[in-house]
Scaffold this motif. Sequence first.
Motif, PDB file in Angstrom:
ATOM      1  N   ILE A  90       0.848  -1.198   0.000  1.00 19.87           N
ATOM      2  CA  ILE A  90       0.000   0.000   0.000  1.00 19.87           C
ATOM      3  C   ILE A  90       0.878   1.241   0.000  1.00 19.87           C
ATOM      4  O   ILE A  90       0.640   2.187  -0.757  1.00 19.87           O
ATOM      5  CB  ILE A  90      -0.955  -0.009   1.212  1.00 19.87           C
ATOM      6  CG1 ILE A  90      -2.021  -1.096   1.024  1.00 19.87           C
ATOM      7  CG2 ILE A  90      -1.594   1.361   1.418  1.00 19.87           C
ATOM      8  CD1 ILE A  90      -2.824  -1.401   2.277  1.00 19.87           C
ATOM      9  N   GLN A  91       1.913   1.246   0.837  1.00 19.02           N
ATOM     10  CA  GLN A  91       2.808   2.399   0.897  1.00 19.02           C
ATOM     11  C   GLN A  91       3.555   2.602  -0.415  1.00 19.02           C
ATOM     12  O   GLN A  91       3.829   3.736  -0.796  1.00 19.02           O
ATOM     13  CB  GLN A  91       3.774   2.259   2.066  1.00 19.02           C
ATOM     14  CG  GLN A  91       3.068   2.438   3.396  1.00 19.02           C
ATOM     15  CD  GLN A  91       3.954   2.142   4.587  1.00 19.02           C
ATOM     16  OE1 GLN A  91       4.682   1.145   4.598  1.00 19.02           O
ATOM     17  NE2 GLN A  91       3.884   2.994   5.592  1.00 19.02           N
TER      18      GLN A  91
ATOM     19  N   ASP B 179       2.294   1.821  -3.364  1.00 16.00           N
ATOM     20  CA  ASP B 179       1.285   2.341  -4.293  1.00 16.00           C
ATOM     21  C   ASP B 179       0.906   3.783  -3.994  1.00 16.00           C
ATOM     22  O   ASP B 179       0.611   4.553  -4.898  1.00 16.00           O
ATOM     23  CB  ASP B 179       0.005   1.484  -4.238  1.00 16.00           C
ATOM     24  CG  ASP B 179       0.185   0.099  -4.824  1.00 16.00           C
ATOM     25  OD1 ASP B 179       1.186  -0.118  -5.538  1.00 16.00           O
ATOM     26  OD2 ASP B 179      -0.666  -0.761  -4.560  1.00 16.00           O
ATOM     27  N   GLU B 180       0.892   4.135  -2.694  1.00 10.70           N
ATOM     28  CA  GLU B 180       0.483   5.474  -2.262  1.00 10.70           C
ATOM     29  C   GLU B 180       1.495   5.995  -1.238  1.00 10.70           C
ATOM     30  O   GLU B 180       1.232   5.997  -0.029  1.00 10.70           O
ATOM     31  CB  GLU B 180      -0.925   5.444  -1.655  1.00 10.70           C
ATOM     32  CG  GLU B 180      -1.996   5.070  -2.645  1.00 10.70           C
ATOM     33  CD  GLU B 180      -3.398   5.388  -2.141  1.00 10.70           C
ATOM     34  OE1 GLU B 180      -3.550   6.300  -1.297  1.00 10.70           O
ATOM     35  OE2 GLU B 180      -4.330   4.719  -2.596  1.00 10.70           O
TER      36      GLU B 180
ATOM     37  N   HIS C 166       2.447   8.799  -0.189  1.00  8.91           N
ATOM     38  CA  HIS C 166       2.110   9.951   0.646  1.00  8.91           C
ATOM     39  C   HIS C 166       0.851   9.724   1.473  1.00  8.91           C
ATOM     40  O   HIS C 166       0.332  10.672   2.071  1.00  8.91           O
ATOM     41  CB  HIS C 166       1.972  11.210  -0.217  1.00  8.91           C
ATOM     42  CG  HIS C 166       3.225  11.515  -0.986  1.00  8.91           C
ATOM     43  ND1 HIS C 166       4.393  11.905  -0.373  1.00  8.91           N
ATOM     44  CD2 HIS C 166       3.503  11.434  -2.305  1.00  8.91           C
ATOM     45  CE1 HIS C 166       5.336  12.073  -1.289  1.00  8.91           C
ATOM     46  NE2 HIS C 166       4.829  11.784  -2.469  1.00  8.91           N
ATOM     47  N   ALA C 167       0.383   8.497   1.514  1.00  9.83           N
ATOM     48  CA  ALA C 167      -0.849   8.193   2.258  1.00  9.83           C
ATOM     49  C   ALA C 167      -0.631   8.373   3.756  1.00  9.83           C
ATOM     50  O   ALA C 167       0.415   8.020   4.296  1.00  9.83           O
ATOM     51  CB  ALA C 167      -1.298   6.766   1.962  1.00  9.83           C
TER      52      ALA C 167
ATOM     53  N   ARG D 140      -5.254   6.492   6.169  1.00  5.50           N
ATOM     54  CA  ARG D 140      -5.536   6.011   4.807  1.00  5.50           C
ATOM     55  C   ARG D 140      -4.953   4.603   4.619  1.00  5.50           C
ATOM     56  O   ARG D 140      -5.596   3.726   4.037  1.00  5.50           O
ATOM     57  CB  ARG D 140      -4.957   6.976   3.782  1.00  5.50           C
ATOM     58  CG  ARG D 140      -5.109   6.547   2.346  1.00  5.50           C
ATOM     59  CD  ARG D 140      -6.509   6.684   1.856  1.00  5.50           C
ATOM     60  NE  ARG D 140      -6.574   6.312   0.448  1.00  5.50           N
ATOM     61  CZ  ARG D 140      -7.650   5.853  -0.142  1.00  5.50           C
ATOM     62  NH1 ARG D 140      -8.778   5.766   0.519  1.00  5.50           N
ATOM     63  NH2 ARG D 140      -7.635   5.522  -1.403  1.00  5.50           N
TER      64      ARG D 140
ATOM     65  N   LEU E  66      -7.056   1.270   3.650  1.00  3.14           N
ATOM     66  CA  LEU E  66      -6.751   0.436   2.485  1.00  3.14           C
ATOM     67  C   LEU E  66      -6.414  -0.996   2.886  1.00  3.14           C
ATOM     68  O   LEU E  66      -6.769  -1.944   2.174  1.00  3.14           O
ATOM     69  CB  LEU E  66      -5.620   1.061   1.665  1.00  3.14           C
ATOM     70  CG  LEU E  66      -5.985   2.374   0.980  1.00  3.14           C
ATOM     71  CD1 LEU E  66      -4.743   3.025   0.375  1.00  3.14           C
ATOM     72  CD2 LEU E  66      -7.059   2.161  -0.080  1.00  3.14           C
TER      73      LEU E  66
END
Length: 98
Positions: free
Chosen positions: A60-61, A63-64, A66-67, A71, A75
């Motif tokens: 997840i980190q 993929d995103e 700056h999440a 968030r 996810l």
Amino acid sequence: MQSQRIAPHESGADAARPADTSPEAWHRLTEVWSSMTPAQRASLAASMSLAVASAARAGIQADEPHASLSRIRFLLAERRYGTELATAAFGANGRWPQ
């Protein structure tokens, strides 16, 4: 494309053998599991679960990058339990309901 998770044409204990695992390796692995105490098996299951969750968070980190933490938690819950349950738990924007 769906991956083949179970070896075809197997029965009994071998029916659960992943298709990418040789019968010899599967036999050895089931021997090791059988020799473990219930507490050892529970500990192994817990550590594998933590490893899977850690890998999911890392994905997840990636993929995103700056999440926010909230968030990432949303996810992760979405991957585990689906959008409907994750939204019910965290709200539509991925935060805990206030």
